[in-house]
Design an enzyme around this catalytic site. Structure first.
Site, PDB file in Angstrom:
ATOM      1  N   ASN C   6      23.903  25.477   8.977  1.00 24.67           N
ATOM      2  CA  ASN C   6      22.433  25.530   9.024  1.00 24.67           C
ATOM      3  C   ASN C   6      22.171  27.153   8.278  1.00 24.67           C
ATOM      4  O   ASN C   6      22.475  28.075   8.879  1.00 24.67           O
ATOM      5  CB  ASN C   6      21.908  25.597  10.368  1.00 24.67           C
ATOM      6  N   LEU C   7      21.797  27.065   7.125  1.00 21.88           N
ATOM      7  CA  LEU C   7      21.460  28.153   6.484  1.00 21.88           C
ATOM      8  C   LEU C   7      20.234  28.997   6.982  1.00 21.88           C
ATOM      9  O   LEU C   7      19.860  30.107   6.474  1.00 21.88           O
ATOM     10  CB  LEU C   7      21.407  27.940   4.818  1.00 21.88           C
ATOM     11  N   LYS C   8      19.483  28.120   7.757  1.00 27.37           N
ATOM     12  CA  LYS C   8      18.154  28.817   8.183  1.00 27.37           C
ATOM     13  C   LYS C   8      17.564  29.634   7.302  1.00 27.37           C
ATOM     14  O   LYS C   8      17.418  29.018   5.954  1.00 27.37           O
ATOM     15  CB  LYS C   8      18.258  29.939   9.420  1.00 27.37           C
ATOM     16  N   HIS C  85      14.968  21.529  16.250  1.00 27.64           N
ATOM     17  CA  HIS C  85      15.761  22.753  16.474  1.00 27.64           C
ATOM     18  C   HIS C  85      15.070  23.788  17.284  1.00 27.64           C
ATOM     19  O   HIS C  85      13.752  24.146  17.250  1.00 27.64           O
ATOM     20  CB  HIS C  85      16.195  23.600  15.190  1.00 27.64           C
ATOM     21  N   GLU C 133      22.109  22.831  22.407  1.00 22.89           N
ATOM     22  CA  GLU C 133      22.224  24.496  22.052  1.00 22.89           C
ATOM     23  C   GLU C 133      21.380  25.205  22.719  1.00 22.89           C
ATOM     24  O   GLU C 133      20.267  25.300  22.919  1.00 22.89           O
ATOM     25  CB  GLU C 133      21.351  24.506  20.422  1.00 22.89           C
ATOM     26  N   ILE C 138      22.217  31.066  21.336  1.00 24.79           N
ATOM     27  CA  ILE C 138      22.075  31.033  19.680  1.00 24.79           C
ATOM     28  C   ILE C 138      22.200  32.303  19.101  1.00 24.79           C
ATOM     29  O   ILE C 138      21.615  33.333  19.360  1.00 24.79           O
ATOM     30  CB  ILE C 138      20.853  30.332  19.256  1.00 24.79           C
ATOM     31  N   GLY C 173      26.459  29.689  19.300  1.00 21.69           N
ATOM     32  CA  GLY C 173      27.568  30.661  19.538  1.00 21.69           C
ATOM     33  C   GLY C 173      29.009  30.121  18.850  1.00 21.69           C
ATOM     34  O   GLY C 173      30.040  30.700  18.939  1.00 21.69           O
ATOM     35  N   ALA C 194      25.634  28.354  12.054  1.00 21.96           N
ATOM     36  CA  ALA C 194      24.641  28.889  11.126  1.00 21.96           C
ATOM     37  C   ALA C 194      25.313  30.363  10.869  1.00 21.96           C
ATOM     38  O   ALA C 194      25.920  30.685   9.593  1.00 21.96           O
ATOM     39  CB  ALA C 194      23.177  29.204  11.886  1.00 21.96           C
ATOM     40  N   SER C 195      24.920  31.482  11.684  1.00 21.41           N
ATOM     41  CA  SER C 195      25.463  32.675  11.260  1.00 21.41           C
ATOM     42  C   SER C 195      26.822  32.822  11.128  1.00 21.41           C
ATOM     43  O   SER C 195      27.399  33.841  10.197  1.00 21.41           O
ATOM     44  CB  SER C 195      25.000  33.816  12.375  1.00 21.41           C
TER      45      SER C 195
END
Lengths: 213, 213, 213, 213
Positions: C6-8, C85, C133, C138, C173, C194-195
């Site tokens: 997920n590039l958010k 989300h 999640e 997160i 995480g 994501a991150s």
């Protein structure tokens, strides 16, 4: 200076705070009001204190479950309402419709906003008053009049430019009489506060220090 | 059969409807409750009728202006709350948190949903009851038991499959004792209604016809 | 194990991440997909990588300005979509309607939720997959499989009980291959992250470590 | 007069409408722009037409799933954005933050509102333009300039009073060149329209009639 005490969803006894506010208002001939949860408006009103709603919905009588009908708060004894508090932001069109609803029910109105541009915007909708509350200062104990006096000055100027009939209150971080005096100095017509009274060990003493500025 | 009368934001006199409901509940030994605006919970409670909130917010005590704190409705006398009514849809995570809030405050809960899949979903969150109310039938006077009996049957089966402890109520279009009997026949444990009583010329007569099915 | 990145709204180059993901997916014969902003779906699709939307609105073709129509994301190349989300929570009725919209447009669906009860709830709506999640994990770099393995186990069991056809993904995480292995061990069919990739200095290396678990 | 064609979530071919708009703009040296779904901004931009977003979120780069980051629409080719359309009403604080986001990304802005008071309110936030669109006229084919010319006049006066640098567009019910001429006559600087072009059998002919007023 008008002093509006927002009880939010604090675990305080709303009637005890209301009694303290009513006593201080009477003794000092001050203008003090209390805004409890909607379900406590009636019991707060019964103390004789000026009672406000924390919010009213932008609806008329009809099929609206779980709304806060302006008339229902007035019937319970409220004489005014906050709108668009930073903890309950509204769509612009709903601020407009909630102002209509409040006027219909005979409620005074204070619309919150967090900077001078937004103060100008809400002043354009014709409320009785606007309140400038920079979100970053709410609940901090640092008054906006001290942390950023220009925000108050600019808010007063912005409201004045759009509609001179609109009063300007100052919120966020107010807890002492000095804060009230500073707000008045900057051109405000009143103050909004919450934890400074609602969470005080002695709400009456807290209120007295506010009105004896 | 439990009969829950939702007063929404109707221009009825909530105390008059509450008195009628209390009289009918006592006389017929029926289970009737009234859900007024939050600001009227106290005055409705004073009639002695079982009083419900129309909604509670997914918050705990704290800085939440304009919310409806579960505890504040319980303090005013409410013993239960509707959640996720079709006129006040909630985020899934907020239904979950509002159920926690209601439980904390000792309130019974009915979560509304508009089809059997959603009934299964909300039943999985552990409320006391769920209510199936196809939005297209609300306020029509055509009972769901007649317009689409399979929705009620499927809702009862869906809730049973997920959690047999969860009651199922039937809403939308209920106005007569026959509608209540049909709902019971389809497996429902109660009914939700609003205009059929709140807008009736004689709320007491309307309630009597409902409980004498 | 399915790996969904997920590039958010991160300031990364979506095409660069997509190229890395496509290269790793091809080289390792892994199932890797990338979910960019809606406006970047087309350019991400052009890299050949499996492309997902981050959200679709619960609407059909019609007068809906500023919505994300499921068909518009499919036309741009998306083959699936996240829903609900924790950064974009939806009303229950809208999760249901967005699932209908996604199905209509031929998109696969993953509905997020933050605990086993909510996982059961969303599984009841018939998505292709659910993702657990816990919001508090997160972006922390602490994988849920380590911080609270029971949440994953309970989520897998909850979904299985409601609908065995629904896959369960594990989010929050995840950053290493060990995290992916642990998730698989706990019964998950995939991971959301994501991150860990989008903010990595070397997204390709980050992805390789994930698929070489 | 600026002509902004909002494609909403209509089932039209956005590239076909964009090609028509680009051809008409070039041929008639007119200022015509097209606002597609976010996922189609790139393909619409590739036609060469001036492309707008229908909405941008009030967020900066960061953890915001399912948002519409202003920068992502600009990267895809958008040069402007609508905000607060009646089909996507925003909180006042979010209009303010979305305007900041748009400015940061280099996008022009048009903020919609449905009456002169709200026009004054949004003008106070410093957008490039405001658009008055009485909700009851949207999609009717009856232009506001005809149904209620005073709304347009009052909106122009309200914006002028608050900030003379803000342009005023006129929306709702525009479909012919006469409507555009009437809007100009009333002081508007442009028009917003949607179904009149997007649902036309021949979008190019529809656009030509608009710019040949």
């Amino acid at each position: 200076m008008f002093v509006l005490v927002n009880l939010k969803a604090y675990p305080c006894d709303p009637v005890a705070v209301a009694n303290a506010a009513e006593a201080v208002a009477t003794e000092h001939d001050s203008d003090v009001a209390v805004a409890p949860q909607a379900a406590q408006i009636q019991s707060v009103t019964e103390t004789g204190v000026e009672t406000w709603a924390q919010h009213v919905s932008p609806v008329e009588h009809g099929s609206h479950t779980g709304s806060t009908l302006a008339e229902s708060t007035a019937d319970a004894g409220a004489v005014g309402t906050l709108l668009n508090h930073s903890e309950h932001r509204l769509k612009l069109a709903d601020i407009d419709a909630s102002l209509d609803a409040a006027e219909r029910a005979g409620l005074s109105t204070v619309v919150c906003a967090n900077n001078p541009d937004q103060i100008a915007a809400v002043a354009a909708l014709g409320p009785d008053a606007v309140a400038v509350e920079p979100p970053e200062l709410i609940g901090t104990g640092t008054p906006v009049s001290q942390a950023d006096p220009d925000i108050v000055r600019d808010a007063v100027a912005a409201a004045e430019r759009v509609d001179p009939a609109v009063d300007v209150y100052c919120g966020a971080g107010i807890s002492t009489g000095d804060d009230v005096a500073a707000a008045e100095e900057l051109g405000a017509d009143g103050v909004l506060l919450a934890s400074g009274v609602a969470k005080a060990d002695d709400p009456r003493a807290a209120l007295e220090s506010l009105v004896e500025y």
